[in-house]
Scaffold this motif. Structure first.
Motif, mmCIF file in Angstrom:
data_model
loop_
_atom_site.group_PDB
_atom_site.id
_atom_site.type_symbol
_atom_site.label_atom_id
_atom_site.label_comp_id
_atom_site.label_asym_id
_atom_site.label_seq_id
_atom_site.Cartn_x
_atom_site.Cartn_y
_atom_site.Cartn_z
ATOM 1 N N LEU A 5 -79.495 -42.634 55.055
ATOM 2 C CA LEU A 5 -79.390 -44.064 54.741
ATOM 3 C C LEU A 5 -80.771 -44.727 54.695
ATOM 4 C CD1 LEU A 5 -76.372 -45.057 57.043
ATOM 5 C CD2 LEU A 5 -76.307 -44.253 54.688
ATOM 6 N N PRO A 6 -81.646 -44.265 53.811
ATOM 7 C CA PRO A 6 -82.975 -44.870 53.751
ATOM 8 C C PRO A 6 -82.892 -46.357 53.407
ATOM 9 C CG PRO A 6 -82.774 -43.020 52.194
ATOM 10 C CD PRO A 6 -81.426 -43.260 52.764
ATOM 11 N N VAL A 7 -83.805 -47.110 54.016
ATOM 12 C CA VAL A 7 -83.856 -48.559 53.765
ATOM 13 C C VAL A 7 -84.995 -48.871 52.812
ATOM 14 C CG1 VAL A 7 -84.295 -50.814 54.807
ATOM 15 C CG2 VAL A 7 -82.854 -49.152 55.996
ATOM 16 N N THR A 8 -84.691 -49.652 51.787
ATOM 17 C CA THR A 8 -85.740 -50.123 50.893
ATOM 18 C C THR A 8 -85.400 -51.540 50.459
ATOM 19 O OG1 THR A 8 -87.088 -49.533 48.954
ATOM 20 C CG2 THR A 8 -84.704 -49.255 48.740
ATOM 21 N N THR A 9 -86.327 -52.198 49.775
ATOM 22 C CA THR A 9 -86.021 -53.502 49.179
ATOM 23 C C THR A 9 -86.153 -53.350 47.669
ATOM 24 O OG1 THR A 9 -88.288 -54.297 49.323
ATOM 25 C CG2 THR A 9 -86.847 -54.752 51.202
ATOM 26 N N ILE A 10 -85.813 -54.399 46.936
ATOM 27 C CA ILE A 10 -85.678 -54.249 45.490
ATOM 28 C C ILE A 10 -87.007 -54.428 44.765
ATOM 29 C CG2 ILE A 10 -84.359 -55.036 43.474
ATOM 30 C CD1 ILE A 10 -82.732 -53.547 45.660
ATOM 31 N N GLY A 11 -87.987 -55.013 45.438
ATOM 32 C CA GLY A 11 -89.307 -55.057 44.818
ATOM 33 C C GLY A 11 -90.090 -56.303 45.137
ATOM 34 N N SER A 12 -89.575 -57.455 44.758
ATOM 35 C CA SER A 12 -90.380 -58.651 44.953
ATOM 36 C C SER A 12 -90.216 -59.172 46.371
ATOM 37 C CB SER A 12 -89.985 -59.730 43.943
ATOM 38 O OG SER A 12 -88.620 -60.030 44.044
ATOM 39 N N LEU A 13 -91.302 -59.728 46.892
ATOM 40 C CA LEU A 13 -91.288 -60.428 48.174
ATOM 41 C C LEU A 13 -91.553 -61.900 47.865
ATOM 42 C CD1 LEU A 13 -93.000 -57.595 50.217
ATOM 43 C CD2 LEU A 13 -90.630 -58.404 50.379
ATOM 44 N N VAL B 209 -97.547 -54.675 52.963
ATOM 45 C CA VAL B 209 -97.403 -53.267 53.346
ATOM 46 C C VAL B 209 -97.381 -53.144 54.870
ATOM 47 C CG1 VAL B 209 -98.586 -51.035 53.339
ATOM 48 C CG2 VAL B 209 -98.352 -52.343 51.203
ATOM 49 N N ARG B 210 -98.305 -53.824 55.504
ATOM 50 C CA ARG B 210 -98.362 -53.771 56.982
ATOM 51 C C ARG B 210 -97.057 -54.268 57.583
ATOM 52 N NH1 ARG B 210 -101.612 -50.548 56.455
ATOM 53 N NH2 ARG B 210 -103.787 -50.919 55.954
ATOM 54 N N TRP B 211 -96.555 -55.379 57.056
ATOM 55 C CA TRP B 211 -95.322 -55.946 57.601
ATOM 56 C C TRP B 211 -94.137 -54.982 57.403
ATOM 57 C CZ3 TRP B 211 -91.089 -57.407 54.431
ATOM 58 C CH2 TRP B 211 -89.988 -57.855 55.175
ATOM 59 N N GLN B 212 -94.050 -54.366 56.224
ATOM 60 C CA GLN B 212 -92.922 -53.465 55.969
ATOM 61 C C GLN B 212 -92.970 -52.249 56.898
ATOM 62 O OE1 GLN B 212 -91.901 -53.027 51.485
ATOM 63 N NE2 GLN B 212 -93.980 -53.822 51.537
ATOM 64 N N GLU B 213 -94.168 -51.732 57.122
ATOM 65 C CA GLU B 213 -94.294 -50.592 58.050
ATOM 66 C C GLU B 213 -93.796 -51.002 59.427
ATOM 67 O OE1 GLU B 213 -98.490 -49.562 57.793
ATOM 68 O OE2 GLU B 213 -97.932 -47.663 56.835
ATOM 69 N N ALA B 214 -94.254 -52.174 59.871
ATOM 70 C CA ALA B 214 -93.867 -52.628 61.209
ATOM 71 C C ALA B 214 -92.369 -52.902 61.284
ATOM 72 C CB ALA B 214 -94.655 -53.894 61.572
ATOM 73 N N ALA B 215 -91.806 -53.373 60.195
ATOM 74 C CA ALA B 215 -90.381 -53.708 60.186
ATOM 75 C C ALA B 215 -89.511 -52.453 60.173
ATOM 76 C CB ALA B 215 -90.049 -54.588 58.985
ATOM 77 N N GLY B 216 -90.103 -51.310 59.834
ATOM 78 C CA GLY B 216 -89.335 -50.072 59.855
ATOM 79 C C GLY B 216 -88.660 -49.732 58.535
#
Ligand SMILES: Nc1nc2c(c(=O)[nH]1)N[C@@H](CNc1ccc(C(=O)N[C@@H](CCC(=O)N[C@@H](CCC(=O)N[C@@H](CCC(=O)O)C(=O)O)C(=O)O)C(=O)O)cc1)CN2
Ligand SMILES: [Zn+2]
Length: 763
Positions: free
Chosen positions: A431-439, A474-481
């Motif tokens: 169940l990998p987590v990703t987002t759709i692209g735009s922030l 990028v830093r935030w996404q890494e930290a968010a898991g």
């Protein structure tokens, strides 16, 4: 006298004034009466502009604060509990916005595409239990508003049958069963409209241009027998658009209405049979000016159609000239597009210019062709110039297209083999987590771009600012898991326009705004010449983001079908050809991303479903070339590169085979508002590849709890195997603020961890 008429006008305002007022109101900066005043001023301006263009039948009631289908539902009291309406009196504006946008307590109504356009409507949820009542006659009010300022308008209602066919009733899956209960409310609306002083009313039944479901014919007969008697003396114009009546012509001919509007742009061939079938005393409204594209009309051709109608035997000449459909779908005015290539600008007509064409054609029909001679000559000259445009047909592009082989539309190996190689490379958890692209496209981001456009920042400073935002993201996404990262798309104004600005063959406007939903607008680019990619477009952004992290970063591209569908396209070559030109450009970009070390390339196709022809008979051909174009764009990538695609607002039930044929390794789809209903199509079809069902509705400011997202994901797990499931939001986060994105993504990751634990425990 031939009547120059309009069916509907852009409501966002020439400078997106409605957008500004709405967003100020939602932010608490503009009280309700300020918003209402701004809206009234826009309506007054629109009426004056249309009158000034020579339009005799100016529409009213076509305005909406958020969406006209939602306002129709509210006018008839179709409001579920929990949104702040007492059940008595008009539905408050706060309730309207709660239904459209959701609240912390109640999710927003489902939102979906309006026929084959990029406009979205909110899906009404009527019920037999609630019934229907005219709680506010917004159309009579619109007539009165115009009359008070000296303008007799023609109110526009969405017709009862189309209204129900577009609805999802709460207590039946047969919406037309509700018709007998709905009709008294429509009758009351018509009586009020007549009392307010209207001479005509326009009732839109766009479903008449589609394949009707069982029972619809009887519903139309019942509805129009009743409505024709509701307000004697009120002329009833039944409007169809987005296609021809086809086999529904005899039905329409049998309805006791006073006039019929035909879309003669999408289907000029329907004029001759209509002239045969329709009663000679009926008013005919001829939609000869294209409401769906931005090209100046071929006036001589349009005039030919009008003359054909005028020559019909018997009866007085009862003709209206009009755009093919509401002008909601085109930008308002060409006047401010001073930066366009003059060779292109001469060939364009936006809403204001289209109404001038309508008025001129009506006049020419009454007073003789000579009053329009100069305009006809100009129209001829513009068309001739377009045909002679050498840059529109490039030999190098034609040669490349001719050299495409079937192998270029196929990945090297089947999905299972590719998936194994990709997993070996990516090492993703279940169940990998990703987002759709735009922030979030924050004010900071948009203002930086506005300063760049005004020359107040250098390109280098602008790019440095975007690179900094990318790094923070990028830093935030890494930290968010998050497992698969995105770069955030900060540098993009829009997912189509951004690419259009860098591709040959496209032109972009400065103010060509068209409403997409609520306060959100798009400025569709214009395809006027052959399309090619002169240089890489996204590689440096993706490579920069990837250089900052060991986790995979997706490269983000917009697919060829969407690049075509969300543009105003040339009409001198087949759409298939335009689409394949774009596909080759995207293919090159995808290969460049791969060469730069990007392991996952996402090719978004949110407009894939929207491009599907409304008539079933035309669908197979579209699906053939649309699928082939996507595959051409994606299949240059090696097996170890994972291809994602993304689609939102899509009903796939009827095209799931084509979705599977795209052969994307992973598809992320919008499913949150429809509570995973869409997944049944994937499960029923035995969809072979991986799916990321959206568990967070990003079109609403509401932040869902982890438990809610986990519940949705559990529903998905009942339909699809865990090994082929991803978790993601419904769509990109560009319209949301960080204050929503941070907690929602945190909850999303928490939901994924919870489910992974449950899966391990179950093993
Ligand atoms: N083309 C397209 N269609 C789509 C979507 C999409 O993303 N693109 N998504 C789906 C949902 N529809 C959507 C449509 C629009 C927006 C959206 O966010 N639009 C923005 C405009 C996007 C844009 O072009 N932005 C430009 C211009 C921004 C702007 O308004 N600038 C100000 C100045 C800056 C400021 O002070 O804020 C101005 O020009 O006045 C930019 O970022 O550069 C908006 O209405 O606010 C979102 C979803 C379906 N259809
Ligand atoms: Zn989307």
């Amino acid at each position: 006298m031939t009547i120059a008429a309009n069916l509907g006008y852009p409501r966002i305002g020439p400078r997106r004034e409605l957008k500004q007022a709405l967003e100020a109101h939602w932010a608490g900066r503009l009280p309700e009466d300020g918003l209402r005043q701004a809206a009234a001023a826009l309506r007054a301006q629109a009426r004056a502009l249309q009158r000034g263009s020579g339009i005799a039948h100016v529409p009213s009631g076509d305005f909406a604060f958020y969406d006209h289908v939602l306002e129709t539902a509210c006018a008839f009291g179709c409001v579920p509990p929990g949104y702040g309406w007492s059940g008595e009196g008009p539905v408050p504006l706060a309730t309207l916005f709660a239904l459209a946008r959701g609240t912390p307590e109640a999710p927003a109504l489902e939102m979906t595409k309006w026929f084959d356009t990029n406009y979205h409507y909110l899906v009404p949820t009527p019920s037999a239990a609630q019934g229907f009542r005219l709680v506010e006659n917004r159309w009579a009010a619109a007539v009165a508003e115009g009359l008070a300022l000296g303008c007799r308008t023609r109110p526009v209602l969405l017709g009862p049958v189309s209204f129900l066919l577009l609805s999802k009733p709460l207590d039946t899956d047969r919406p037309l069963d509700l018709l007998p209960r709905l009709l008294p409310a429509y009758e009351a609306a018509l009586r009020g409209i007549a009392e307010a002083g209207a001479a005509w009313v326009q009732i839109d039944e766009p479903c008449l241009a589609t394949d009707l479901p069982a029972g619809a014919e009887a519903a139309y007969r019942l509805a129009y027998d009743r409505l024709a008697q509701a307000a004697p003396g009120l002329g009833l114009l039944l409007a169809s658009y987005f296609g021809g009546l086809g086999e529904n012509l005899p039905l329409v001919a049998s309805l006791p209405v006073d006039g019929v509007h035909l879309d003669l742009v999408r289907d000029p061939g329907q004029l001759a049979p209509a002239l045969e079938a329709l009663r000679p005393d009926l008013w005919l409204s001829l939609g000869v000016v294209d409401g769906r594209n931005v090209w100046r009309g071929d006036l001589r051709r349009a005039f030919g159609l009008l003359r054909q109608a005028a020559a019909r035997s018997g009866g007085a000449r009862r003709l209206m000239v009009a755009p093919s459909c509401s002008l909601l779908h085109v930008p308002q005015s060409l006047a401010h597009e001073t930066a366009l290539d003059p060779a292109l600008r001469r060939r364009l007509a936006f809403a204001e210019e289209k109404l001038a064409e309508v008025a001129l054609l009506a006049r020419a029909l009454d007073e003789g062709e000579s009053v329009a001679a100069a305009a006809f000559r100009e129209s001829d000259a513009v068309l001739a110039e377009a045909r002679a445009d050498a840059a529109a047909h490039r030999a190098d592009i034609a040669a490349r297209l001719a050299a495409v082989t079937p192998a270029m539309e196929r990945r090297a190996s089947p999905f299972a083999a590719r998936a194994a190689r990709q997993q070996a490379r990516l090492g993703l958890p279940p169940l990998p987590v990703t987002t759709i692209g735009s922030l979030p496209q924050t004010a900071e981001v948009r203002q930086a771009r506005a300063r760049l456009a005004r020359g107040e920042t250098t390109p280098a400073d602008y790019e440095a600012a975007m690179a900094r935002l990318t790094e923070e993201a990028v830093r935030w996404q890494e930290a968010a898991g998050i497992d698969v990262l995105v770069h955030g798309e900060f540098e993009r104004n829009d997912m189509v326009k951004y690419f259009a600005e860098q591709l040959d063959g496209y032109a972009v406007t400065k103010h060509g705004w068209v409403q997409s939903y609520g306060s959100r607008c798009v400025a569709p680019p214009i395809i006027w010449r052959d399309v090619a990619r002169p240089a890489p477009m996204t590689v440096r952004w993706a490579a920069h983001a990837q250089s900052l992290t060991a986790r995979p970063v997706k490269g983000m591209l917009t697919g060829p079908v969407t690049m075509l569908q969300w543009a105003f396209a040339r009409e001198d070559i087949p759409r298939e050809t335009v689409c394949r030109q774009i596909a080759l450009a995207i293919r090159d970009e995808a290969e460049d991303l791969e060469a730069a070390g990007i392991a996952i390339v996402q090719i978004d196709e949110p407009a894939f479903r929207e491009g599907l022809p409304l008539r079933a008979a035309a669908r197979a051909d579209y699906l053939r070339w649309a699928v082939a174009a996507f595959r051409l764009a994606a299949s240059g990538l090696g097996d170890a590169t994972q291809v994602h695609t993304h689609m939102c607002y899509s009903e796939f039930e009827d095209i799931i085979g084509a979705i599977a044929a795209l052969d994307a390794d992973v598809i992320s789809i919008e499913t949150a508002r429809s509570r995973m209903a869409l997944l049944d199509a994937f499960a029923g079809f035995d969809y072979p590849n991986a799916v990321g069902p959206g568990v967070w509705d990003i079109h609403s400011p509401r932040v869902p709890e982890a438990s809610e997202m986990a519940a949705l994901a559990r529903q998905a797990l009942r339909r699809l195997p865990a090994g082929r499931l991803w978790l993601n939001p419904d769509c990109g986060c560009k319209t949301r603020g960080w204050a929503e994105v941070r907690p929602a993504v945190g909850n999303l990751v928490a939901a994924a961890r919870q489910l992974r634990a449950e899966l391990t425990a179950a093993e």
